[in-house]
Design an enzyme around this catalytic site. Structure first.
Site, short mmCIF file in Angstrom:
data_model
loop_
_atom_site.label_atom_id
_atom_site.label_comp_id
_atom_site.label_asym_id
_atom_site.label_seq_id
_atom_site.Cartn_x
_atom_site.Cartn_y
_atom_site.Cartn_z
N ARG A 290 0.84 -1.20 0.00
CA ARG A 290 0.00 0.00 0.00
C ARG A 290 0.87 1.24 0.00
O ARG A 290 1.79 1.36 0.80
CB ARG A 290 -0.92 0.01 1.23
N ARG A 305 1.91 0.88 10.22
CA ARG A 305 1.45 1.28 8.89
C ARG A 305 2.63 1.18 7.93
O ARG A 305 3.54 1.99 7.98
CB ARG A 305 0.93 2.71 8.96
N GLU A 377 -7.12 -1.30 15.20
CA GLU A 377 -7.65 -2.24 14.20
C GLU A 377 -6.62 -3.31 13.83
O GLU A 377 -5.46 -3.01 13.54
CB GLU A 377 -8.04 -1.45 12.95
N SER A 380 -10.53 -6.34 9.53
CA SER A 380 -11.73 -5.67 9.05
C SER A 380 -12.52 -6.70 8.27
O SER A 380 -12.04 -7.23 7.27
CB SER A 380 -11.32 -4.49 8.15
N ARG A 419 0.42 -6.52 12.47
CA ARG A 419 -0.23 -5.94 13.65
C ARG A 419 -0.40 -6.99 14.74
O ARG A 419 -0.40 -6.67 15.93
CB ARG A 419 -1.56 -5.30 13.25
#
Length: 452
Positions: A290, A305, A377, A380, A419
């Site tokens: 990403r 991130r 988070e 999801s 994560r």
RNA sequence: GGAGAGGUGGCCGAGUGGCUUAAGGCGGCGGUUUGCUAAACCGUUGUACGGUCAAAAGCUGUACCGGGGGUUCGAAUCCCCCCCUCUCCGCCA
């Protein structure tokens, strides 16, 4: 004419009118047209602004042009048939035949002009339709931002520390299992190098999750390509709107996948599935890339991130009447991993203002991070209803029926490895900076009980 | 990367400019007959976007033969570009 359904050809889901390839809309055109007020209200709930007045004008103009064009084409087809008939008979060289051909030529010019006009209309009309997000399900609460998300349930108890818990980047550096400086030198910011037990922990987490989802939860393991073409990205909704978040290969129509959702869902693009085969459940472990444009200063430290991270992804192709239940089940499958790792978490039902573009309902799993004293988070899990299925042309046929229907698609992280790595390291940290390995992972760590 | 052969409906497969409304077969669905996990026979068969209709059904039009563009009064068929598959060669983990 044979029975059944023509699948879309490679190179385009659902070839439509030759001069207008099928629009890969999220919402059905006729639905938008007939429920304009409802769609506007839905967009307002999502906090989006789309000009539907212009939509209505363009839609009317477009339909008028199609009607006019189709009528001219009908005339031309009939005249051509007449020419063909004459060419086979004694009238082949009659002056009327030549006149007919001349008239048809003029007709052709009119059609060309009309088609050009249609194209111009559509170049404005299509982006409007493409920019419409999916309709939130009734189970999605109305709200403006993440603050309005609903907590559905909570599991586990946040550990109380008799020392100040350190962030994972400090723990990782001191243990020699995470080297962000090296990553910056060889790649740049927002990349990670794992070493020794840290690299093994990453691998252990992936293997642990894959084993659980395949053996205990009934998913089929799939190892897909990490590069996909733009058609696949349109199918799952990343393109055309979110190109800026993706990495693209130069000189080729290939993109690095932002999630395994893209290749796994597109496995079934253009397919017609048997009703009895639903739900199709697949799990894949892939790197995810990403560019995170617009992330600005958020989570600049550590590996929260990253431009590249690894993830185990769950994907289901579901029956429309079962998709809500399948979504719940998939969410529970992801939760089971956190429970086995004994990591405290909560489940959030995202509100309309926080819901992703393609989703109709989303549960976020948020894991407890001691160093941040917050839930963050880690997964999801979304139900996309028929939104992705319409774009990717994923269908199924009910038992004993000829007609095909759009399936529903569901996916969720099960879980994001990076994560989870953070959550394990931070939640299991000791006063001396060591990290205890959770029981469930020890078989995958060669029996290692503690990183020191 | 090079040479050659290909891509037609759910599947197989015919079709080299108009008598194609894409033949024929398989499969699916409906029916008839016979009776016992079946066969034979008859019928039927996709998608998208329009029009008609209060709406649905129905009727009707257009488009769709890997994708895009072109030639032509008219293209599955001829031309150009691209993608994919197969065979062989080269390279390579």
């Amino acid at each position: 004419m044979a029975a059944g359904v023509r699948p879309s050809k490679p190179g385009g889901p659902g070839a439509g009118r030759s001069e207008r390839p099928k629009l890969e809309a999220m919402l059905e055109l006729s639905y938008v047209r007939e429920h304009l007020a409802e769609v506007e209200a839905m967009l307002a709930n999502r906090g989006a602004t789309v000009d539907l007045t212009r939509f209505r004008e363009l839609d009317q103009r477009r339909r008028a042009l199609i009607l006019q064009g189709d009528q001219l084409k009908q005339e031309r087809n009939q005249a051509s048939e007449e020419v063909a008939r004459r060419k086979r008979g004694p009238e082949r060289d009659a002056p009327e035949t030549a006149a007919l051909i001349a008239r048809n030529r003029a007709l052709g010019e009119k059609i060309t002009a009309l088609d050009a006009e249609s194209k111009a209309i559509e170049s404005e009309f299509d982006p409007i339709l493409l920019s419409l997000p999916n309709r939130p399900s009734a189970a999605t609460p109305v709200g403006r931002s993440a603050d309005d998300n609903q907590e559905v349930r909570r599991w586990g108890q946040a550990r109380t520390f008799d020392f100040t818990p350190q962030p994972h980047w400090d723990l990782g550096a001191k243990l020699g299992i995470l080297d962000l400086d090296a990553a910056a030198r060889i790649s740049g910011a927002r990349f990670a190098v794992y070493r020794g037990a840290g690299a093994r922990l990453e691998r252990a987490l992936a293997n642990f999750m894959l084993d659980r989802h395949t053996a205990a939860h009934g998913y089929t393991e799939v190892l897909p390509p990490s590069l996909v073409n733009s058609q696949s990205l349109r199918g799952t909704g990343q393109l055309p709107k979110f190109a800026a978040d993706l990495f693209k290969c130069e000189g080729a129509d290939l993109w690095l996948i932002p999630t395994a959702e893209v290749p796994l869902t597109n496995l079934y693009a253009g397919q017609v599935l048997d009703e009895a085969a639903l739900p199709v459940c697949v799990v894949g472990y892939t790197p995810c890339f990403r560019s995170e444009a617009g992330a600005y200063g958020r989570d600049v430290r550590g590996i929260m991130r990253q431009h590249q991270f690894q993830k185990v992804e769950l994907v289901k192709i579901a029956h429309p009447e079962q998709s809500a239940a399948d979504h719940e089940k998939l969410t529970r499958d992801a939760e089971a991993i956190l429970q086995e790792l004994e990591l405290p978490y909560r489940v959030m039902n995202l509100c309309t203002g926080d819901l992703g573009f393609s989703a109709s309902q989303t549960y976020d799993l948020e894991v407890w991070l001691p160093s941040q004293n917050a839930f963050r988070e880690i997964s999801s899990c979304s139900n996309f209803s028929d939104f992705q299925a319409r774009r990717a042309n994923i269908r199924f046929r009910r038992q004993g029926k000829n007609k095909t229907e759009l399936a529903h698609t569901i996916n969720g992280s099960g879980l994001a490895i990076g994560r989870t790595w953070i959550a394990v390291v931070e939640n299991y940290q000791q006063a001396d900076g060591g990290v205890v390995i959770p029981q469930a992972l020890r078989p995958y760590m060669g029996g290692l009980e503690r990183m020191q």
